[in-house]
Design a protein around this motif. Structure first.
Motif, PDB file in Angstrom:
ATOM      1  N   SER A   1       0.932  -0.907  -0.005  1.00 31.36           N
ATOM      2  CA  SER A   1      -0.007  -0.032   0.030  1.00 31.36           C
ATOM      3  C   SER A   1       0.863   1.334   0.000  1.00 31.36           C
ATOM      4  O   SER A   1       2.108   1.176   0.241  1.00 31.36           O
ATOM      5  N   SER A   2       0.293   2.263  -0.550  1.00 22.38           N
ATOM      6  CA  SER A   2       1.018   3.534  -0.706  1.00 22.38           C
ATOM      7  C   SER A   2       0.002   4.689  -0.219  1.00 22.38           C
ATOM      8  O   SER A   2      -1.272   4.483  -0.915  1.00 22.38           O
ATOM      9  N   SER A   3       0.532   5.808   0.351  1.00 24.92           N
ATOM     10  CA  SER A   3      -0.609   6.985   0.157  1.00 24.92           C
ATOM     11  C   SER A   3      -0.111   7.792  -0.792  1.00 24.92           C
ATOM     12  O   SER A   3       0.686   8.232  -1.313  1.00 24.92           O
ATOM     13  N   ILE A   4      -1.482   8.168  -1.543  1.00 26.25           N
ATOM     14  CA  ILE A   4      -1.216   9.045  -3.099  1.00 26.25           C
ATOM     15  C   ILE A   4      -1.318  10.355  -2.359  1.00 26.25           C
ATOM     16  O   ILE A   4      -0.827  11.002  -2.778  1.00 26.25           O
ATOM     17  N   MET A   5      -2.334  10.789  -1.519  1.00 27.36           N
ATOM     18  CA  MET A   5      -2.509  12.065  -0.907  1.00 27.36           C
ATOM     19  C   MET A   5      -3.153  11.832   0.436  1.00 27.36           C
ATOM     20  O   MET A   5      -3.612  10.911   0.631  1.00 27.36           O
ATOM     21  N   GLN A   6      -3.373  12.930   1.418  1.00 29.01           N
ATOM     22  CA  GLN A   6      -3.662  12.762   2.565  1.00 29.01           C
ATOM     23  C   GLN A   6      -5.394  12.351   2.428  1.00 29.01           C
ATOM     24  O   GLN A   6      -5.994  12.955   1.781  1.00 29.01           O
ATOM     25  N   GLY A   7      -5.690  11.082   3.091  1.00 29.49           N
ATOM     26  CA  GLY A   7      -6.923  10.561   3.126  1.00 29.49           C
ATOM     27  C   GLY A   7      -7.326   9.769   1.640  1.00 29.49           C
ATOM     28  O   GLY A   7      -8.401   9.259   1.699  1.00 29.49           O
ATOM     29  N   SER A   8      -6.137   9.377   1.080  1.00 28.68           N
ATOM     30  CA  SER A   8      -6.457   8.280  -0.010  1.00 28.68           C
ATOM     31  C   SER A   8      -5.445   7.593  -0.129  1.00 28.68           C
ATOM     32  O   SER A   8      -4.252   7.874   0.282  1.00 28.68           O
ATOM     33  N   SER A   9      -5.354   6.135  -0.553  1.00 27.16           N
ATOM     34  CA  SER A   9      -4.405   5.292  -0.597  1.00 27.16           C
ATOM     35  C   SER A   9      -4.510   4.204  -1.761  1.00 27.16           C
ATOM     36  O   SER A   9      -5.732   3.951  -2.132  1.00 27.16           O
ATOM     37  N   GLU A  10      -3.378   3.726  -2.177  1.00 26.20           N
ATOM     38  CA  GLU A  10      -3.439   2.553  -3.172  1.00 26.20           C
ATOM     39  C   GLU A  10      -3.199   1.250  -2.254  1.00 26.20           C
ATOM     40  O   GLU A  10      -2.248   1.264  -1.585  1.00 26.20           O
ATOM     41  N   VAL A  11      -3.921   0.364  -2.715  1.00 28.56           N
ATOM     42  CA  VAL A  11      -3.863  -0.961  -2.233  1.00 28.56           C
ATOM     43  C   VAL A  11      -3.374  -1.839  -3.452  1.00 28.56           C
ATOM     44  O   VAL A  11      -4.448  -1.553  -4.484  1.00 28.56           O
ATOM     45  N   MET A  12      -2.149  -2.702  -3.440  1.00 30.74           N
ATOM     46  CA  MET A  12      -2.124  -3.542  -4.398  1.00 30.74           C
ATOM     47  C   MET A  12      -2.081  -4.928  -3.884  1.00 30.74           C
ATOM     48  O   MET A  12      -1.292  -5.066  -2.855  1.00 30.74           O
ATOM     49  N   VAL A  13      -2.379  -5.822  -4.697  1.00 34.93           N
ATOM     50  CA  VAL A  13      -2.179  -7.252  -4.007  1.00 34.93           C
ATOM     51  C   VAL A  13      -1.811  -8.098  -5.518  1.00 34.93           C
ATOM     52  O   VAL A  13      -2.310  -7.606  -6.468  1.00 34.93           O
ATOM     53  N   TYR A  14      -0.679  -8.969  -5.307  1.00 37.09           N
ATOM     54  CA  TYR A  14      -0.236  -9.634  -6.252  1.00 37.09           C
ATOM     55  C   TYR A  14       0.344 -11.035  -5.935  1.00 37.09           C
ATOM     56  O   TYR A  14       0.412 -11.637  -4.860  1.00 37.09           O
ATOM     57  N   GLY A  15       0.141 -12.027  -7.004  1.00 34.29           N
ATOM     58  CA  GLY A  15       0.784 -13.238  -6.736  1.00 34.29           C
ATOM     59  C   GLY A  15       0.871 -14.018  -8.211  1.00 34.29           C
ATOM     60  O   GLY A  15       0.777 -13.382  -8.992  1.00 34.29           O
ATOM     61  N   THR A  16       1.095 -15.472  -7.907  1.00 33.77           N
ATOM     62  CA  THR A  16       1.271 -15.979  -9.105  1.00 33.77           C
ATOM     63  C   THR A  16      -0.043 -17.043  -9.433  1.00 33.77           C
ATOM     64  O   THR A  16      -0.293 -17.846  -8.438  1.00 33.77           O
ATOM     65  N   ALA A  17      -0.536 -17.012 -10.635  1.00 31.28           N
ATOM     66  CA  ALA A  17      -1.815 -17.847 -10.921  1.00 31.28           C
ATOM     67  C   ALA A  17      -1.155 -19.169 -11.077  1.00 31.28           C
ATOM     68  O   ALA A  17      -0.112 -19.257 -12.029  1.00 31.28           O
ATOM     69  N   VAL A  18      -1.810 -20.367 -10.596  1.00 32.55           N
ATOM     70  CA  VAL A  18      -1.269 -21.545 -10.813  1.00 32.55           C
ATOM     71  C   VAL A  18      -2.423 -22.529 -11.288  1.00 32.55           C
ATOM     72  O   VAL A  18      -3.664 -22.366 -10.820  1.00 32.55           O
ATOM     73  N   LYS A  19      -2.194 -23.526 -11.950  1.00 31.74           N
ATOM     74  CA  LYS A  19      -3.078 -24.729 -12.129  1.00 31.74           C
ATOM     75  C   LYS A  19      -2.793 -26.011 -11.190  1.00 31.74           C
ATOM     76  O   LYS A  19      -1.426 -26.067 -11.364  1.00 31.74           O
ATOM     77  N   ILE A  20      -3.790 -26.562 -10.498  1.00 29.21           N
ATOM     78  CA  ILE A  20      -3.525 -27.475  -9.881  1.00 29.21           C
ATOM     79  C   ILE A  20      -3.756 -28.905 -10.358  1.00 29.21           C
ATOM     80  O   ILE A  20      -4.917 -28.741 -10.766  1.00 29.21           O
ATOM     81  N   LYS A  21      -3.359 -30.083  -9.917  1.00 31.08           N
ATOM     82  CA  LYS A  21      -3.676 -31.266 -10.395  1.00 31.08           C
ATOM     83  C   LYS A  21      -4.642 -31.566  -9.397  1.00 31.08           C
ATOM     84  O   LYS A  21      -5.090 -31.314  -8.368  1.00 31.08           O
TER      85      LYS A  21
END
Length: 104
Positions: A84-104
């Motif tokens: 997460s990061s602050s863009i300006m007072q009272g607002s923020s960015e949230v980012m989530v990431y990962g690796t998509a996988v196919k399972i057996k």
């Protein structure tokens, strides 16, 4: 959709890595809640207005990431990370990431 913050899923074999997926959002609270949050910043106390904003942001970002994983045909997302990061007072960015996988 299985989501874990580890490289593997206990008891599950990963068949194929499908690539990195992510979701992000920038949120801001309306001026009334921002004023209340600013007041709490002066006098102390739990800042529930901002906690709510982060929860909403995290949920939106997760849903976006999951949709991208589904489009790739993924069954799970491993190595999930949040930032997460602050863009300006009272607002923020949230980012989530990962690796998509196919399972057996």
């Amino acid at each position: 959709m299985i989501m874990v913050n580890t490289e593997s899923i206990v008891g599950v074999e990963i068949e194929k890595s499908l690539g990195v997926v992510y979701g992000n959002t920038v949120q801001a609270k309306h001026i009334g809640k921002d004023i209340v949050g600013g007041f709490r910043n002066l006098v102390g106390g739990k800042m529930t207005e901002y906690e709510e904003m982060f929860r909403e942001s995290r949920d939106i970002a997760e849903k976006e990431m999951i949709e991208k994983a589904k489009e790739l045909g993924a069954d799970a997302i491993v190595n999930v990370r949040y930032t997460s990061s602050s863009i300006m007072q009272g607002s923020s960015e949230v980012m989530v990431y990962g690796t998509a996988v196919k399972i057996k």
